[in-house]
Scaffold this motif. Structure first.
Motif, short mmCIF file in Angstrom:
data_model
loop_
_atom_site.label_atom_id
_atom_site.label_comp_id
_atom_site.label_asym_id
_atom_site.label_seq_id
_atom_site.Cartn_x
_atom_site.Cartn_y
_atom_site.Cartn_z
N THR A 1 0.82 -1.20 0.00
CA THR A 1 0.00 0.00 0.00
C THR A 1 0.86 1.25 0.00
N GLU A 2 0.22 2.32 -0.39
CA GLU A 2 0.86 3.63 -0.29
C GLU A 2 0.88 4.03 1.18
N PRO A 3 1.84 4.83 1.58
CA PRO A 3 1.84 5.30 2.98
C PRO A 3 0.63 6.20 3.24
N THR A 4 0.18 6.21 4.48
CA THR A 4 -0.93 7.07 4.86
C THR A 4 -0.41 8.50 4.97
N LEU A 5 -1.03 9.40 4.23
CA LEU A 5 -0.60 10.80 4.19
C LEU A 5 -1.44 11.64 5.15
N PRO A 6 -0.92 12.80 5.56
CA PRO A 6 -1.69 13.68 6.44
C PRO A 6 -3.00 14.12 5.80
N GLU A 7 -4.02 14.29 6.63
CA GLU A 7 -5.30 14.80 6.15
C GLU A 7 -5.20 16.31 6.00
N ARG A 8 -5.74 16.81 4.90
CA ARG A 8 -5.74 18.25 4.62
C ARG A 8 -7.18 18.69 4.43
N ASP A 9 -7.60 19.67 5.21
CA ASP A 9 -9.01 20.06 5.24
C ASP A 9 -9.20 21.54 4.95
N HIS A 10 -10.33 21.82 4.31
CA HIS A 10 -10.90 23.17 4.26
C HIS A 10 -12.08 23.11 5.22
N PHE A 11 -12.08 23.94 6.27
CA PHE A 11 -13.13 23.88 7.29
C PHE A 11 -13.86 25.22 7.33
N PHE A 12 -15.19 25.17 7.18
CA PHE A 12 -16.05 26.36 7.20
C PHE A 12 -17.05 26.20 8.34
N GLU A 13 -17.30 27.28 9.08
CA GLU A 13 -18.27 27.24 10.17
C GLU A 13 -18.97 28.59 10.29
N ALA A 14 -20.26 28.54 10.60
CA ALA A 14 -21.03 29.75 10.89
C ALA A 14 -21.82 29.45 12.16
N GLY A 15 -21.92 30.45 13.04
CA GLY A 15 -22.60 30.16 14.29
C GLY A 15 -23.16 31.39 14.99
N PHE A 16 -23.90 31.09 16.04
CA PHE A 16 -24.55 32.10 16.88
C PHE A 16 -24.31 31.71 18.34
N ILE A 17 -23.87 32.67 19.14
CA ILE A 17 -23.63 32.46 20.57
C ILE A 17 -24.47 33.46 21.34
N HIS A 18 -25.19 32.95 22.35
CA HIS A 18 -25.98 33.83 23.22
C HIS A 18 -25.57 33.58 24.67
N ARG A 19 -25.30 34.66 25.40
CA ARG A 19 -24.93 34.60 26.81
C ARG A 19 -26.11 35.07 27.65
N PHE A 20 -26.67 34.14 28.42
CA PHE A 20 -27.79 34.47 29.31
C PHE A 20 -27.24 35.09 30.60
N PRO A 21 -28.01 35.96 31.26
CA PRO A 21 -27.50 36.64 32.46
C PRO A 21 -27.27 35.71 33.66
N PHE A 22 -27.84 34.51 33.66
CA PHE A 22 -27.69 33.61 34.81
C PHE A 22 -26.54 32.62 34.64
N GLY A 23 -25.66 32.86 33.68
CA GLY A 23 -24.46 32.04 33.53
C GLY A 23 -24.52 30.96 32.46
N LEU A 24 -25.61 30.86 31.70
CA LEU A 24 -25.72 29.89 30.62
C LEU A 24 -25.24 30.52 29.31
N VAL A 25 -24.39 29.79 28.60
CA VAL A 25 -23.93 30.21 27.28
C VAL A 25 -24.39 29.15 26.28
N SER A 26 -25.12 29.58 25.25
CA SER A 26 -25.63 28.68 24.22
C SER A 26 -24.97 28.98 22.89
N LYS A 27 -24.51 27.93 22.24
CA LYS A 27 -23.89 28.08 20.92
C LYS A 27 -24.61 27.15 19.96
N PHE A 28 -24.95 27.67 18.79
CA PHE A 28 -25.54 26.90 17.70
C PHE A 28 -24.70 27.17 16.46
N SER A 29 -24.28 26.11 15.77
CA SER A 29 -23.44 26.33 14.59
C SER A 29 -23.69 25.25 13.54
#
Length: 171
Positions: free
Chosen positions: A74-102
Motif C-alpha cells: 500500500t501507499e503510505p498514509t498521508l496527512p489529512e488536509r481540510d478546508h473547514f467552514f463554520e457559521a454560528g450564533f452564541i448567546h450569553r444568558f445573564p444567569f451564567g448559561l452560554v448557548s452556541k448553535f453552529s
C-alpha cells in the motif's frame, strides 16, 4: 446603527511539517480567519474559515496496513488536509448559561479513516481520496458562581466519501 466596535476580525496562520517513515515530509501553510459580529453584549454571530492539517501516526504501520489491504503493498498514509467552514450564533444568558448553535462543512483531500486488520482488533489508518462532512452542533455551557461548571455538546453530522482508491462510492 452598526459601529466599527461591533465587528472583530481574528486572523492567523500556522505552518505544519510532518515527517513520517515511508511517506517523506509533507508541509502546509494553514491560514485561519474568523469574523465576529456583536449586535449587543449578549450575542455573537460569526463565520470562520480554517485550513487544517492532521498528521498521521508516525509509527511504521505500513506492514499492518498491507495485511489490512489483503497483502497488497500500500501507499503510505498521508496527512489529512481540510478546508473547514463554520457559521454560528452564541448567546450569553445573564444567569451564567452560554448557548452556541453552529453549522459546519469540512472537505478533506485526502481524508483519513480507520481500517481493522482482518481477524484482529488492530486498527490502522488509511487514506480516502476525498471526504465531505457537513453538520450542525449545539453547546450548552453553564458557569454559575463558584468552582463548578458543566456543559453538554450535541452534534449531528453526515460524511460522504466521493472516491476511495479511485472507485466512486455512495455515502
Amino acid at each position: 446603527m452598526v459601529s466599527d466596535e461591533q465587528f472583530e476580525i481574528r486572523t492567523g496562520v500556522r505552518y505544519d511539517a510532518h515527517n513520517a517513515p515511508f511517506a517523506g515530509t509533507h508541509t502546509q501553510l494553514s491560514p485561519r480567519v474568523r469574523l465576529n459580529f456583536f449586535p449587543d453584549p449578549a450575542n455573537t454571530i460569526y463565520v470562520y474559515y480554517g485550513r487544517l492539517f492532521l498528521p498521521t501516526n508516525v509509527e511504521d504501520l505500513r506492514a499492518i496496513t498491507s495485511v489490512a489491504q489483503g497483502g497488497q503493498v500500500t501507499e503510505p498514509t498521508l496527512p489529512e488536509r481540510d478546508h473547514f467552514f463554520e457559521a454560528g450564533f452564541i448567546h450569553r444568558f445573564p444567569f451564567g448559561l452560554v448557548s452556541k448553535f453552529s453549522g459546519y462543512y469540512k472537505r478533506s483531500t485526502p481524508g483519513i479513516d480507520d481500517n481493522t486488520v482482518p481477524g484482529s482488533a488492530i486498527v490502522t489508518s488509511v487514506n480516502i481520496d476525498r471526504v465531505n462532512i457537513a453538520g450542525i452542533e449545539t453547546v450548552q455551557e453553564i458557569r454559575p458562581p463558584g468552582p463548578f461548571s458543566a456543559y453538554i455538546n450535541l452534534a449531528l453530522n453526515h460524511a460522504m466519501v466521493t472516491t476511495y482508491h479511485g472507485r466512486i462510492l455512495s455515502d
